[in-house]
Design a protein around this motif. Structure first.
Motif: not given
Ligand SMILES: Nc1nc2[nH]cnc2c(=O)[nH]1
Ligand SMILES: O=P(O)(O)OC[C@H]1O[C@H](OP(=O)(O)OP(=O)(O)O)[C@H](O)[C@@H]1O
Length: 186
Positions: A103, A105, A133, A154-157, A161-162
């Protein structure tokens, strides 16, 4: 598994595994054409990249090499903050490098990764990121060549991704939601 709860946060399904694989197949097709005679080196930025890197590399059918790095930043030098890539493990001089990220961001990590690679005198640097993003970006990049999915702030996992070290193993990508907002709207 549509919704999950991890510690204090609620997540709902956002991008399923099949969608991810379809997108990766298309990215692979383009890489195979664009890098056919360039013998590229794919550099995965750990930890988050591991799932994307594994699935992407299965779609790359040209001669290539790969490595995984970790980014370590330290300050206190005359130049200020310097980032070092740990684990490159090979000479990248004059090599065509594709950075593989899960990702982008704010773009902070990517800026440091690119700067660190530039110091290694590579021939070219491009970026393949599964997620980006655009509304969160603090920099302009001219070398992000492949973006799997553009997403909102938005925060994604999941899928590498953790959240608090958890969820990296999930097949699908989930986004955080506020269960109280949903209750209020009903
Ligand atoms: N897990 C996670 N790590 C990130 N690091 C930067 N953005 C994100 C996000 O949306 N999710
Ligand atoms: O564009 P940015 O705002 O810099 O965010 C993106 C970075 O954040 C995550 O890494 P993180 O530092 O969380 O490490 P991880 O990969 O080990 O989870 C992700 O893997 C990217 O490298």
């Amino acid at each position: 598994m549509k919704n999950i709860v991890i510690d204090d946060l609620h997540f709902e399904l956002m991008i399923d595994y099949d969608q991810i694989q379809k997108r990766i197949r298309l990215i692979g097709i383009d890489i195979n054409l664009r890098y056919e005679h360039k013998h590229p080196v794919f550099i995965g930025v750990l930890n988050g990249c591991f799932m994307f890197m594994a699935d992407l590399m299965k779609q790359v059918h040209i001669p290539c090499e790969m490595s995984f790095v970790k980014l370590a930043s330290y300050s206190g030098t005359e130049q200020g903050k310097v980032s070092e890539l740990l684990g490159v493990g090979m000479d990248l001089t004059d090599r065509h490098v594709v950075i593989v990220e899960d990702i982008v961001d704010t773009g902070n990590s990517l800026v440091h990764t690119i700067e660190a690679l530039e110091r290694l005198n590579v021939a070219s640097i491009s970026v393949a990121t599964l997620l980006m993003k655009p509304s969160c970006l603090l920099y302009t990049f001219d070398n992000i060549m492949y973006v799997g999915f553009e997403i909102e702030k938005e925060f994604v996992v999941g899928y590498g991704l953790d959240y608090n070290g958890q969820c990296r193993n999930l097949q699908h990508i989930y986004k955080q939601f506020d269960p109280q907002l949903i209750e209020k709207n009903n």
